[in-house]
Design an enzyme around this catalytic site. Structure first.
Site, PDB file in Angstrom:
ATOM      1  N   GLU A   1       1.040  -1.680   0.097  1.00 20.59           N
ATOM      2  CA  GLU A   1      -0.023   0.037  -0.050  1.00 20.59           C
ATOM      3  C   GLU A   1       0.915   1.354   0.065  1.00 20.59           C
ATOM      4  O   GLU A   1       0.046   2.391  -1.198  1.00 20.59           O
ATOM      5  CB  GLU A   1      -0.909   0.119   1.003  1.00 20.59           C
ATOM      6  CG  GLU A   1      -2.207  -1.024   1.054  1.00 20.59           C
ATOM      7  CD  GLU A   1      -3.297  -0.846   1.644  1.00 20.59           C
ATOM      8  OE1 GLU A   1      -3.982  -1.320   1.865  1.00 20.59           O
ATOM      9  OE2 GLU A   1      -2.997  -0.058   2.716  1.00 20.59           O
TER      10      GLU A   1
ATOM     11  N   SER B   1     -16.672  -4.207  15.559  1.00 17.98           N
ATOM     12  CA  SER B   1     -18.811  -3.440  16.263  1.00 17.98           C
ATOM     13  C   SER B   1     -19.602  -4.816  16.554  1.00 17.98           C
ATOM     14  O   SER B   1     -19.730  -5.387  15.872  1.00 17.98           O
ATOM     15  CB  SER B   1     -19.466  -3.275  14.690  1.00 17.98           C
ATOM     16  OG  SER B   1     -20.385  -2.292  14.559  1.00 17.98           O
TER      17      SER B   1
ATOM     18  N   GLY C   1     -21.487  -5.341  18.278  1.00 20.44           N
ATOM     19  CA  GLY C   1     -22.624  -5.499  18.278  1.00 20.44           C
ATOM     20  C   GLY C   1     -23.423  -7.092  16.681  1.00 20.44           C
ATOM     21  O   GLY C   1     -24.480  -7.230  16.781  1.00 20.44           O
TER      22      GLY C   1
ATOM     23  N   GLU D   1     -15.450  -9.452  13.710  1.00 22.66           N
ATOM     24  CA  GLU D   1     -14.087  -8.300  12.725  1.00 22.66           C
ATOM     25  C   GLU D   1     -13.186  -8.255  14.088  1.00 22.66           C
ATOM     26  O   GLU D   1     -13.871  -6.520  14.996  1.00 22.66           O
ATOM     27  CB  GLU D   1     -14.103  -7.483  12.581  1.00 22.66           C
ATOM     28  CG  GLU D   1     -13.505  -6.496  11.076  1.00 22.66           C
ATOM     29  CD  GLU D   1     -13.126  -5.895  10.517  1.00 22.66           C
ATOM     30  OE1 GLU D   1     -14.549  -5.067  10.283  1.00 22.66           O
ATOM     31  OE2 GLU D   1     -12.151  -5.554   9.993  1.00 22.66           O
TER      32      GLU D   1
ATOM     33  N   GLU E   1      -1.938  -5.027  -5.886  1.00 28.06           N
ATOM     34  CA  GLU E   1      -3.792  -5.083  -6.164  1.00 28.06           C
ATOM     35  C   GLU E   1      -4.738  -4.353  -7.352  1.00 28.06           C
ATOM     36  O   GLU E   1      -5.730  -4.564  -7.741  1.00 28.06           O
ATOM     37  CB  GLU E   1      -5.005  -6.472  -6.631  1.00 28.06           C
ATOM     38  CG  GLU E   1      -5.082  -6.143  -4.790  1.00 28.06           C
ATOM     39  CD  GLU E   1      -4.632  -6.007  -4.013  1.00 28.06           C
ATOM     40  OE1 GLU E   1      -4.714  -6.443  -2.173  1.00 28.06           O
ATOM     41  OE2 GLU E   1      -3.272  -6.460  -3.708  1.00 28.06           O
TER      42      GLU E   1
ATOM     43  N   GLU F   1      -4.692  -0.559  -7.947  1.00 26.09           N
ATOM     44  CA  GLU F   1      -4.359   0.548  -8.539  1.00 26.09           C
ATOM     45  C   GLU F   1      -5.312   1.899  -8.298  1.00 26.09           C
ATOM     46  O   GLU F   1      -4.567   3.254  -7.970  1.00 26.09           O
ATOM     47  CB  GLU F   1      -4.094   0.978 -10.200  1.00 26.09           C
ATOM     48  CG  GLU F   1      -5.259   1.043 -11.075  1.00 26.09           C
ATOM     49  CD  GLU F   1      -5.950  -0.328 -10.505  1.00 26.09           C
ATOM     50  OE1 GLU F   1      -6.876   0.030 -11.854  1.00 26.09           O
ATOM     51  OE2 GLU F   1      -5.646  -0.806  -9.838  1.00 26.09           O
TER      52      GLU F   1
END
Lengths: 178, 178
Positions: free
Chosen positions: B95, B112, B114, B118, B137, B139
């Site tokens: 990146e 999050s 609830g 994640e 991957e 651009e």
């Protein structure tokens, strides 16, 4: 780097999660891409303190398989026609049994831009008073009032994103005043 | 206030989102509840700075319908057998074209609680050097290096949760040293 949405498809509609598979076209090269993401109604969270203590809640959080998560009082914007501020007032009474005379919107932001449109309205709620007892639908919530003097240690303990954001915003605010 | 998961059902399996409808039983009263949530592989995010500037990326974010979102470099933990640190190193090179000599895990937390599991691994990445050019991957990512002297104004601009968390952790770190 602009784009426009040229098609939208709901591939799953559930109780909380509605999964979209939408098609976007990029302005610069005309390329099209399909993106899957989860629609969410948005949330409101409250940094509620009385100058001495900040009010948090502890509750089981099944999605992350944690028996207890310490969080700011918060709620989903899922009541038809209710504004974020109105939801905040209702949730504050339901979760910690308080009303607040002063409400300030400190920040709005996205919870996880790569996969959901969940947006969070973060309010500072002060001028607290005991609210009329409101029936809470979730009896598994426990209130924890933490002294503001312990804010640094509290931030270390927190594992919930909105609570981290809110308490760090509060720390900045208190430092500016102090 | 404990609970145990007694059943798990996948109700939608997509490219990013896998929606679960699991059943939990609470220890205290034996009550059972069905909870719907989205499984996510987790993410890693990097606070990469060289003592003068912090490196961010700008990119279109279709889920939130924003043409450009300013974010910490980050990535999903979706490569088989790769640790969060390894993913972080790979994503940092892809990146912003940098490698970092020093990696420190500042925090892990949930995005999050609830509605999704994640989890985010937030690293401080310093000792930056230009990395061998890696094929990216995507651009549509642009790098923006922001002077650390402008950190307060930067935090005001940010609308992405992980970037808010990371930059506020960085501010605390720099204040402690300063």
């Amino acid at each position: 780097m602009g784009f426009e949405r040229i098609a939208s498809e709901v591939v799953y509609e559930g109780k909380i999660a509605t999964v979209h598979r939408d098609t976007f076209r990029y302005d610069d090269d005309g390329e099209e891409a399909v993106r899957e993401f989860v629609r969410h109604p948005g949330s409101v969270a409250m940094i509620a303190h009385d100058g001495e203590r900040v009010y948090l809640v502890r509750q089981p959080r099944e999605p992350v398989n944690e028996q207890e998560v310490l969080e700011l009082p918060a709620g989903k914007l899922d009541a038809e026609g209710e504004s974020p501020l109105e939801t905040g007032k209702r949730e504050l009474a339901e979760e910690i049994g308080k009303s607040a005379a002063d409400w300030e919107l400190l920040k709005t932001y996205y919870a996880s831009v790569g996969f959901t449109d969940e947006r969070i309205w973060m309010y500072l709620a002060t001028g607290l008073e005991d609210a009329e007892a409101e029936a809470d639908e979730n009896e598994r919530i426990e209130v924890e009032a933490v002294p503001l003097a312990d804010l640094d240690a509290l931030i270390e303990r927190v594992v919930d994103a909105k609570t981290l954001v809110g308490l760090m915003l509060l720390r900045t605010r208190l430092q500016a005043k102090g």
